[in-house]
Design an enzyme around this catalytic site. Structure first.
Site, short mmCIF file in Angstrom:
data_model
loop_
_atom_site.label_atom_id
_atom_site.label_comp_id
_atom_site.label_asym_id
_atom_site.label_seq_id
_atom_site.Cartn_x
_atom_site.Cartn_y
_atom_site.Cartn_z
N SER A 102 126.84 4.84 37.39
CA SER A 102 125.94 3.66 37.46
C SER A 102 124.18 4.10 37.51
O SER A 102 123.71 4.50 36.94
CB SER A 102 126.09 2.11 37.42
OG SER A 102 125.71 2.15 39.54
N GLU A 103 124.67 5.08 38.73
CA GLU A 103 123.43 5.90 39.50
C GLU A 103 123.11 6.63 40.55
O GLU A 103 124.94 6.57 41.02
CB GLU A 103 121.93 4.78 40.27
CG GLU A 103 121.49 3.93 38.83
CD GLU A 103 121.49 2.09 39.67
OE1 GLU A 103 121.07 1.68 38.80
OE2 GLU A 103 122.14 1.62 40.13
N THR A 104 122.67 7.99 39.94
CA THR A 104 122.88 8.88 41.25
C THR A 104 121.47 9.55 41.13
O THR A 104 120.00 8.73 40.37
CB THR A 104 122.72 10.24 40.00
OG1 THR A 104 124.53 9.95 40.03
CG2 THR A 104 123.55 11.49 41.58
N HIS B 249 120.20 -0.93 44.47
CA HIS B 249 120.83 -0.06 44.48
C HIS B 249 120.54 1.09 45.19
O HIS B 249 121.38 1.12 46.59
CB HIS B 249 122.36 -0.70 43.96
CG HIS B 249 123.70 0.95 43.46
ND1 HIS B 249 123.04 0.92 42.34
CD2 HIS B 249 124.49 0.94 43.91
CE1 HIS B 249 124.45 2.27 42.41
NE2 HIS B 249 125.34 1.74 43.36
#
Length: 115
Positions: free
Chosen positions: A46-48, A77
């Site tokens: 979902s995110e990096t 997050h």
């Protein structure tokens, strides 16, 4: 092929394989925006997050956050997950009690408190 160090963490959980996965790259300072986007797309999380050198000397890092499709100006997050990784790996000095850090994100400076 270049080797990059990163940590894969589960944010918002106390159990392995739960929570929200996040890849935190330890040094993204020499990566182009295009390369960061390609890495995020390849990982398909979902995110990096990419830890980069701060633009302002009083701040601890410049944090760049990518989904597989776009760069985000701010996200909770990845900010929390990156702070955890940095404290856990002792990437910044910490002391017992409260540690106040400032992360630069595209949206602006974000105050982070680490206990």
């Amino acid at each position: 092929m270049k080797t990059l160090k990163y940590t894969l963490v589960d944010v918002f959980t106390t159990q392995s394989f739960g929570g929200n996965q996040l890849a935190v790259f330890h040094d993204g300072s020499n990566l182009t925006t295009k390369t960061m986007q390609q890495i995020a797309n390849e990982l398909n999380l979902s995110e990096t997050a990419f830890i980069c050198s701060p633009k302002k000397p009083q701040n601890q890092i410049n944090l760049r956050i990518f989904t597989p499709q776009v760069e985000l100006p701010i996200a909770g997050h990845p900010t929390i997950g990156t702070a955890f990784v940095m404290a856990y790996l002792k990437m910044l000095p910490t002391q017992d009690g409260v540690n106040e850090w400032v992360f630069e994100e595209e949206h602006g400076d974000i105050s982070v408190t680490v206990f």
